[in-house]
Design a protein around this motif. Structure first.
Motif: not given
Length: 698
Positions: A394, A397, A401, A447, A540, A575-576, A582-583, A651
């Motif tokens: 993504y 980020g 994703h 997600h 992000f 993820v990050l 992320y959310e 994440a």
């Protein structure tokens, strides 16, 4: 406008039909490529080996070639329909122009064109060209009539806006009136070589000396041409390339916001120059799935000239064989597919060839907006989904994703002998509550943001009957979509303003069902009342770890943290860089979190760049809002015997360990899956009471 696929970013692109299939069925690959592939095979993606399958791939009679596609919608009354009439003496319609930069065609009668150029209407007939000397208003409704006046062409244009009235009637010398020749087209010329018109159309009518044939657009998305009213013979009008239905017309007066109450206020369609309907490329390859094919995530692997691409499809479970079922969030996958992410609006932290392909071809996701700034609200899975790949990153980020994160989870499950069935959102929508009743545990992906009312009802009924839900993601159960065959529709609400396009208040209802779109929570359903929390923050930059709360040490939750030595967990991930990112979701009693929802871990100290959900209001003002900049992992014990666990972060699954390693996120995840599956079964079968009736799941 007819286009040829731009393959600069990807050598091979395509789609499968169906997208989700059962063992024993056939799956076709529809492919575009610059050169024929050297090999096409099937690979399984959801186990750690990502092994090729020994399934025969059949070459069909349509070899893969460099494909074309049509972009831009318009309206058409075909010549065979018009032959049912005597000479046409007038063409009438209402028009709402939006944004059009270049020369566009409004009407093509075969002999005469009405075009829009530099804000003025131009009549063209052969070498003749006549400019209507008036600035044509944009974004307001006008009525247009092209008619026969003593053998000459007359144009009438008017609007009813008292603040800027317009009334033009001009008979044009030298422009003889001639009957329509061939198809009558609105919004494009018959060559289809230029961009179509960005505009809304309504109240289309044709007159002859003895009859009037008029069309009223339905509020429901039509699946066939629309019949005219009036006259002794019905004529069919086609909506070509999927213009948007169920939009307001000149009759909308603000007295109601629901097309089911005032359908005549919504009798318009919105044509865009970048609309894309279901593609109908010929199938080039076919695989017949064995009757013993395991459910899972698969791909046609296409290789040639040093390049390899995978075109993903799913094999769904026919019947329940395991206690646990994983629901692939295909609604979210489709909403994000081919997102353009304009670089003037978003900072790209990495490149991705799928996004480059979308930019090069002007493909659109349901996060993108049309060239006239209205939102893209409907799409088909019969299109390339170039960002739906196992190696996808993504750009916002520089991380995986959606699909690759969910594959990471499924591979983890296989590694640790967690047995599960698999279905997709699309399957669950078709099957409804019956699709879950035989299971003890439903597990989500990272997600599961979008779902239909039928899917949400299935989850809710499942939990009401004693089933357990392992919600392994964040920002889930939020947005309403509707399905029809291969199409999916999403109408965004103003709650989403600032993050992506938002639709007008009056146009929240879905054309596929006419039911309200937007957030499920706005209709008393959705994430707060089901899983306990909803999106609180989005960003992000660096993800954060979770810290256990005091409540988590209650012996009731001992199973959840079995083997977890530290109070803090999730300090790294793909993820990050962490488990909360992320959310992330948080509870809110005011918005519907049940009082029996228990926060067992919390993530905080997010970077200032994380966006706080603007729909949340705090009595304590900014100081309380600042304290609520967090993600909250929750558990809810239902009296029917089920448990709802919420990881509360997109994440979370990305923080699972790889290979033979283990970490606390992995331990907690295994604890959830094993405990929920061990607790399901007898309790679910024996307790026939209904928590919906008791008000636990409303």
């Amino acid at each position: 406008m007819k286009k040829r696929v731009n393959h600069n970013a990807m050598q091979f692109i395509g789609y499968t039909t169906p997208w989700s299939a059962l063992a024993g069925a056939t799956v076709d690959l529809h492919l575009s490529c610059l050169s024929s592939p050297e090999s096409v095979s099937i690979r399984r993606l959801d186990d750690a080996s990502a092994r090729p399958m020994e399934w025969h791939v059949e070459s069909l009679g349509n070899p893969p070639v460099h494909r074309d596609f049509d972009q831009g919608s318009y309206l058409a009354i075909r010549s065979h329909e018009l032959k049912k009439l005597n000479t046409i003496t007038a063409v009438r319609f209402e028009l709402f122009l939006t944004r059009n930069h270049e020369l566009r065609t409004v009407v093509d009668t075969g002999r005469t064109l009405l075009q829009l150029a530099d804000g003025k209407f131009v009549l063209v007939k052969g070498d003749q060209r006549h400019v209507i000397d008036a600035d044509i208003p944009q974004r307001c409704w006008i009525s247009i009539c092209l008619s026969d006046c003593g053998g000459l062409t007359t144009i009438g244009i008017q609007n009813t806006d008292p603040l800027s009235p317009l009334h033009i009637k001009e008979t044009i010398a030298g422009f003889s009136w001639e009957d329509v020749s061939g198809d009558l087209l609105l919004g494009t010329d018959r060559g289809f070589e230029n961009p179509t018109l960005n505009a809304r159309f309504s109240s289309i009518a044709l007159e002859t000396a003895s009859s009037l044939h008029a069309w009223q657009f339905p509020t429901l998305l039509p699946d066939r041409p629309i019949s005219s009213q009036g006259g002794s013979t019905a004529l069919l009008l086609e909506l070509v390339n999927l213009p948007t239905s169920c939009v307001t017309s000149s009759r909308w007066d603000g007295s109601a916001l629901d097309p089911r109450l005032v359908p005549t206020h919504y009798d318009a369609v919105h044509c865009h120059d970048d609309d894309l309907a279901s593609l109908n490329w010929p199938a080039s390859y076919r695989v017949t799935l064995p009757e013993t094919a395991p459910c899972g995530v698969y791909a046609f692997e296409v290789h040639g000239y040093g390049k390899t691409e995978q075109i993903v499809f799913f094999v769904a479970s026919k019947v329940a064989r395991k206690k646990v079922v994983f629901v692939v969030p295909t609604a979210t996958y489709l909403a994000y597919a081919d997102e353009i992410l304009p670089e003037h609006l978003y900072e790209w932290k990495c490149d991705d060839r799928g996004h480059r392909l979308a930019v090069d071809n002007n493909f659109k996701s349901l996060y993108d907006y049309h060239s006239d700034l209205s939102g893209v609200s409907i799409c088909s899975y019969r299109k390339p989904k170039a960002t739906l790949r196992a190696d996808y990153r993504y750009p916002l980020g520089d991380c995986p994703h959606n699909l690759p994160v969910d594959l990471h989870f499924l591979q983890f499950c296989h590694k640790h002998d967690i047995e599960f069935d698999l279905i997709t959102d699309h399957d669950l929508h078709r099957r409804g509550a019956d699709g879950l009743h035989a299971y003890g545990v439903v597990v989500t992906g990272s997600h599961p943001e979008y779902l239909s009312v039928e899917i949400e009802n299935a989850y809710r009924q499942f939990a009401a009957n004693g089933g357990s839900i392992a919600y392994m993601g964040g920002n889930g159960f939020a947005g309403t979509v509707a399905f029809k065959d291969d199409l999916m529709e999403l109408r965004r609400s103003p709650l989403e303003a600032g993050r992506t396009w938002d639709g007008p208040i009056a146009e929240q209802n879905l054309a596929i069902t006419n039911e309200p779109g937007g957030h499920l929570r706005s209709r008393g359903k959705g994430e707060f009342t089901l899983v306990g929390g909803a999106i609180s923050l989005m960003g992000f930059d660096g993800a954060r770890p979770f810290t256990r709360t005091a409540d988590s040490y209650d012996l009731r939750h001992e199973w959840l943290f079995d083997g977890v030595a530290s109070d803090i967990f999730g300090e790294d991930g793909i993820v990050l860089g962490g488990a909360a990112g992320y959310e992330v979701d948080a509870t809110d009693i005011r918005l519907g979190t049940s009082p029996d929802t228990i926060v067992v871990a919390r993530a905080s100290d997010f970077p200032d760049s994380f966006y706080h959900d603007s729909s949340r209001w705090y009595e304590g003002g900014d100081s309380q809002r600042d304290r609520r900049r967090c993600g909250e992992m929750t558990v809810r014990y239902l009296s029917a015997g089920g448990i709802i666990f919420s990881a509360s972060s997109v994440a979370w699954l990305g923080a699972l360990p790889c290979g033979n390693e283990m970490n606390d996120v992995g331990r907690i995840t295994l604890n959830v899956l094993r405990h929920l599956s061990s607790e399901s079964g007898e309790e679910k079968q024996n307790d026939k009471s209904n928590p919906i009736e008791r008000g636990e799941l409303t």
